[in-house]
Write a protein that holds these residues in place. Structure first.
Motif, short mmCIF file in Angstrom:
data_model
loop_
_atom_site.label_atom_id
_atom_site.label_comp_id
_atom_site.label_asym_id
_atom_site.label_seq_id
_atom_site.Cartn_x
_atom_site.Cartn_y
_atom_site.Cartn_z
N LEU A 123 0.83 -1.20 0.00
CA LEU A 123 0.00 0.00 0.00
C LEU A 123 0.87 1.26 0.00
O LEU A 123 0.63 2.21 -0.76
N ALA A 124 1.92 1.25 0.83
CA ALA A 124 2.83 2.39 0.86
C ALA A 124 3.61 2.51 -0.44
O ALA A 124 3.87 3.63 -0.92
N MET A 179 -2.24 -2.00 -5.08
CA MET A 179 -3.44 -1.81 -4.25
C MET A 179 -4.32 -3.04 -4.26
O MET A 179 -4.93 -3.39 -3.24
N TRP A 232 10.94 4.71 -2.35
CA TRP A 232 10.47 3.57 -3.14
C TRP A 232 11.42 2.39 -3.00
O TRP A 232 10.98 1.25 -2.79
N THR A 265 11.83 10.65 -3.52
CA THR A 265 10.76 9.66 -3.61
C THR A 265 11.30 8.30 -4.05
O THR A 265 10.84 7.25 -3.59
N ALA A 323 0.94 0.73 -9.65
CA ALA A 323 0.32 1.15 -8.39
C ALA A 323 -1.05 0.48 -8.20
O ALA A 323 -1.42 0.09 -7.09
N ALA A 353 2.51 1.63 -3.40
CA ALA A 353 1.57 2.19 -4.38
C ALA A 353 1.48 3.71 -4.23
O ALA A 353 1.52 4.45 -5.22
N ALA A 354 1.36 4.18 -2.98
CA ALA A 354 1.29 5.62 -2.74
C ALA A 354 2.57 6.32 -3.21
O ALA A 354 2.52 7.42 -3.79
N THR A 355 3.71 5.70 -2.97
CA THR A 355 4.98 6.29 -3.38
C THR A 355 5.10 6.32 -4.90
O THR A 355 5.65 7.27 -5.48
N TRP A 414 1.40 4.09 -13.09
CA TRP A 414 0.01 4.03 -12.66
C TRP A 414 -0.51 2.59 -12.64
O TRP A 414 -1.18 2.17 -11.70
N PHE A 424 2.56 6.59 -7.03
CA PHE A 424 1.73 7.72 -7.44
C PHE A 424 2.47 9.05 -7.21
O PHE A 424 2.40 9.97 -8.02
N ALA A 425 3.18 9.13 -6.07
CA ALA A 425 3.91 10.36 -5.75
C ALA A 425 5.01 10.66 -6.77
O ALA A 425 5.31 11.82 -7.04
#
Length: 397
Positions: A287-288, A379, A313, A309, A375, A290-292, A372, A294-295
């Motif tokens: 989950l983290a 998720m 990652w 970032t 990620a 995936a967020a990274t 994308w 996207f970042a």
């Protein structure tokens, strides 16, 4: 000589050099497997392919690694393990030589297929080989040495490839591996003792594990997690070139930061696992990540934001294999070899699928699309893992 005597003789032989030779082989296999990540653009230009097609060079090695991990481990029980390992190293040498001189993209793919056979075969036999080489109390240290080779390759292969490739071309990068593989082959021939055949593992045992619901769910979660990571990671170079316009030196620095962060992730994952946080980590890490991921796309255009970032990652990504290896050791304690072969196959299948998906997304939608897509897969893995209760053996619930 009986099997018992052979095993005793094997373990009485000095094996520090044998384990070190295997670790070097692991480092070179990982380097050769993921070197195209830092060289996609020049490979594509030289062989008249798109960057997405060049990324299939990783997918094809993953496909053949899957086949090797499922077939070679059962067959290897009929032969001297030393000869099988030397054969896998010889396949790596043939592959690297073919890559260096490949005049066309199809021949490059043949070379990568040979590399996949070497990767899947060597990895699927490595743990069982260590168990035969060293006393039980030394197994963790020996396995740690193997994973050190993995960590070193992950940290340095991509940045070195980007730097050397930017100044000398992509072929000399692989050419530099040739003498190292020759040294490894000679070292293994000298250091590895004879390991006579033992009872073979029927291939049916690997697939019978999937009848256990917690195993099949775990392997699916492994595939989604690693597939998501490699959908993004395989195409970092075209993303960084498109988002930041980096040159070879900057790309090398960015990939070096990502790789070195892996040592941090491995260290902290080990500490948290010792405290009993296996299942929270299995849930939180993808989950983290995936967020990274996207970042990364959100920070496009800002060099230092992307650099920072990427370090995050790399830290998160390196912790994931440690956690899943711990899950395997804990939940498949009754079938470690068959479970290990199944895990290698699942990870390599995920690498193949991730490379293929990311390549199609890149060619169809642009350099941010693989990130994308990766990620989203990450998720999905968290939805499957949840609290981890259904990934445990019934006796552990």
């Amino acid at each position: 000589m009986t099997a018992t005597t052979a095993t005793s003789t094997t373990r009485a032989t000095p094996v520090g050099g044998a384990v070190a030779a295997m670790a070097l082989c692991v480092a070179l296999l990982i380097s050769a497997e993921f070197m195209p990540v830092s060289l996609l653009t020049p490979i594509a230009q030289d062989l008249h392919a798109t960057p997405g097609q060049a990324g299939q060079a990783i997918s094809i090695s993953g496909l053949f690694a899957v086949l090797a991990s499922l077939v070679i481990a059962p067959l290897a029980g009929r032969f001297d393990r030393r000869r099988v390992l030397l054969a896998m190293t010889g396949l790596m040498l043939a592959s690297v030589l073919l890559i260096v001189f490949a005049p066309s993209f199809p021949l490059l793919m043949v070379a990568r297929a040979l590399l996949g056979l070497a990767i899947g075969g060597f990895w699927s036999l490595s743990t069982a080989t260590v168990l035969r080489l060293v006393p039980s109390e030394e197994v963790p240290k020996a396995l740690g040495t193997l994973f050190l080779g993995n960590a070193v390759a992950t940290a340095f292969a991509a940045p070195i490839g980007a730097y050397v490739g930017g100044h000398l071309g992509w072929r000399p990068v692989f050419g530099g591996l040739v003498p190292l593989v020759l040294i490894t082959l000679f070292w293994q021939a000298r250091a590895l003792p004879a390991m006579p055949p033992q009872a073979a593992i029927p291939m049916s045992r690997l697939f019978s594990l999937l009848r256990r619901r917690y195993v099949s769910r775990g392997m699916l979660a492994v595939m989604l997690t690693f597939g998501g990571a490699f959908t993004a990671f395989t195409y970092f170079r075209p993303f960084l070139e498109g988002a930041l316009g980096v040159d070879a030196n900057q790309l090398s620095l960015l990939l070096l930061g990502l790789g070195l962060a892996g040592f941090i992730g491995t260290h902290f994952a080990g500490n948290f696992l010792q405290r009993g946080y296996l299942y929270p980590l299995l849930l939180i890490l993808p989950l983290a990540l995936a967020a990274t991921t996207f970042a990364l796309t959100a920070g496009a255009g800002l060099f230092w934001a992307v650099a920072a970032t990427l370090v995050v990652w790399g830290t998160l990504n390196a912790a994931i294999p440690v956690c899943w290896s711990t899950w395997l050791a804990r939940e498949l304690v009754d079938e470690p070899e068959a479970g290990g072969g199944l895990m290698v196959a699942s990870i390599q299948l995920a690498i193949m699928a991730g490379g293929g998906l990311g390549g199609h997304l890149l060619d169809a939608f642009g350099p941010s699309a693989p990130l994308w897509g990766g990620a989203v897969l990450l998720m999905l893995s968290t939805l499957l893992i949840r609290r981890g209760r259904h990934l445990r053996r019934p006796s552990h619930r």
